[in-house]
Design an enzyme around this catalytic site. Structure first.
Site, short mmCIF file in Angstrom:
data_model
loop_
_atom_site.label_atom_id
_atom_site.label_comp_id
_atom_site.label_asym_id
_atom_site.label_seq_id
_atom_site.Cartn_x
_atom_site.Cartn_y
_atom_site.Cartn_z
N ASP A 1 0.82 -1.22 0.00
CA ASP A 1 0.00 0.00 0.00
C ASP A 1 0.85 1.27 0.00
OD1 ASP A 1 -2.14 -1.67 0.01
OD2 ASP A 1 -2.90 -1.12 1.99
N ARG B 1 0.94 6.62 17.41
CA ARG B 1 0.75 7.63 16.36
C ARG B 1 1.38 8.98 16.66
NH1 ARG B 1 0.67 3.27 13.95
NH2 ARG B 1 -1.24 2.53 12.96
N ASP C 1 -6.83 6.48 12.60
CA ASP C 1 -5.44 6.90 12.43
C ASP C 1 -5.29 8.17 11.61
OD1 ASP C 1 -4.25 5.02 14.01
OD2 ASP C 1 -3.83 3.61 12.40
N SER D 1 -6.26 -7.14 8.48
CA SER D 1 -5.18 -6.16 8.49
C SER D 1 -4.51 -6.17 9.86
CB SER D 1 -5.70 -4.76 8.17
OG SER D 1 -6.59 -4.32 9.19
#
Length: 412
Positions: A21, A103, A132, A186
């Site tokens: 990706d 993050r 996110d 995922s």
């Protein structure tokens, strides 16, 4: 493809994993924005070899000086994970925020690289449905208010995985065989946890397949023997296991090993995302689960009742701020100040038993303990506590209820 924006981008720092990706995003940035791309790969202890990310970036034409791979493991645990655990932070009663807490550090490092190389934009690979995108972008703007943020999943015209694969093939982007089909779920992982979402996990009634779990063995398969450990704390942070001093990342790695071997730290959760939808995730936080229990054990004898209860009242807000991406907000700064102040005397040792998916505190001690045996004993206390004092205490606390009853407000 989407049209290039009116305001040109000269250089962009891409959060790059080296996977399919983000490799597609890299090429898309070059084509759509006609800009120089800088790649940034963070080592947060995800357990993957990161050198292929460098090789992939070079293969795709990125200059060596524009490839950044940084080991952030110690900073991650010391400055993000440990402060979060000082607050006993749990989102919606269960989730230990393993993805959320990573993050702000990734965003911080990305912005620092942007400043270093003179980039005018940053880019992430988060989708338009998840949390996110919010976490990254709120952090970017908090740290660099005028930065240009590129979010490909909200901009490009790709509608399916087949379209992404076709784009990769057209642009000679290497595709591993196991990446050609739909991924069964995922994954996001770092030193604190792993999370799995989507596909085989989307039906909340269906039990997760055992192959989803990657950080823990099944509790049913864990040893039939108890593992007993001690964890030493100083000012709210763990510093040693079984008396052996360790760095933050090394200590968490050791706790992960202990948790994994004993089937500790699995969570199957349906949570409320910040963007408004519910999602189902399977989380594994072996070391963090042990750490939370141990920390609360030490707090139980070192933290005053009022301070402890206030912490518990504030914790859901602390958790929500992390989950929603507001690590760099003034309200988080204020909460951290209180939490860190409360930890000044949270120093001591917790003893725990690990057994087939469970973690139990079985002992705790501290030099500055508030636990006074002379007061709490059921035996002779030598006048340390006058039980007759409880009479007035109870009557005063019951006074408003007595008045209410006499006024006729009370109903059986």
């Amino acid at each position: 493809m989407a049209d290039a924006p009116a305001a040109p981008v000269k250089k962009v720092v891409l959060a790059y994993s080296g996977g399919l990706d983000t490799s597609i995003i890299l090429k898309w940035l070059q084509q759509t924005y006609n800009c120089e791309v800088v790649t940034f790969t963070a080592d947060l202890g995800q357990g993957e070899e990161l050198s292929p990310a460098r090789d992939k970036a070079l293969l795709m034409g990125i200059k060596p000086e524009n490839i950044f791979i940084e080991d952030l493991r110690e900073e991650f645990v010391r400055d993000y994970v440990f402060p979060m655990f000082r607050a006993n932070t749990v989102y919606e009663g269960q989730y230990l925020l393993g993805t959320s807490i990573a993050r702000p550090l990734i965003a911080k490092a990305q912005i620092e690289i942007a400043r270093k190389v003179g980039a005018d934009a940053v880019c992430h690979g988060a989708t338009g449905k998840g949390n996110d995108q919010v976490r990254f972008e709120v952090a970017y703007y908090a740290l660099e208010p005028d930065i240009h943020v590129i979010a490909p999943w909200r901009e490009w015209d790709f509608k399916s995985r087949e379209a992404l694969i076709a784009f990769a093939e057209e642009n000679q982007i290497p595709i591993a065989k196991d990446k050609r089909g739909e991924a069964p779920f995922s994954v996001d992982a770092n030193l604190l946890h792993s999370s799995s979402e989507g596909k085989v996990l989307e039906d909340p009634w269906v039990e997760p397949p055992e192959y989803v779990h990657m950080r823990t063995i099944s509790p049913e398969d864990a040893p039939d023997v108890v593992t007993e450990i001690t964890i030493d704390f100083e000012k709210g942070d763990p510093v040693a296991i079984d008396g052996v001093k360790m760095s933050p990342a090394t200590l968490l790695t050791k706790l992960n090993e202990l948790g994994k071997a004993n089937g500790i730290g699995r969570l199957d959760l349906v949570e409320n995302r910040f963007v408004g939808m519910k999602s189902r995730g399977v989380y594994e936080t072996p070391g963090g689960t042990i750490l939370l229990q141990a920390h609360r054990g030490i707090e139980s004898i070192t933290l005053d009742r009022g301070a402890a209860h206030l912490k518990d009242e504030l914790m859901p807000k602390y958790a929500e701020l992390i989950y929603n991406g507001f690590w760099y907000s003034p309200e988080m700064e204020a909460l951290m100040t209180y939490v860190d102040k409360s930890q000044e005397n949270v120093t001591g040792t917790a003893r725990l038993k690990l057994y087939k998916g469970t973690c139990t505190v079985v002992g705790r001690k501290a030099e500055k303990t508030l636990y006074d045996t002379m007061i709490t004993t059921f035996e002779e206390d030598e006048g340390a506590y006058n039980q007759a004092d409880a009479t007035g205490f109870i009557r005063l606390n019951a006074l408003r209820l007595r008045v209410r009853n006499k006024a006729g407000f009370f109903k059986d």
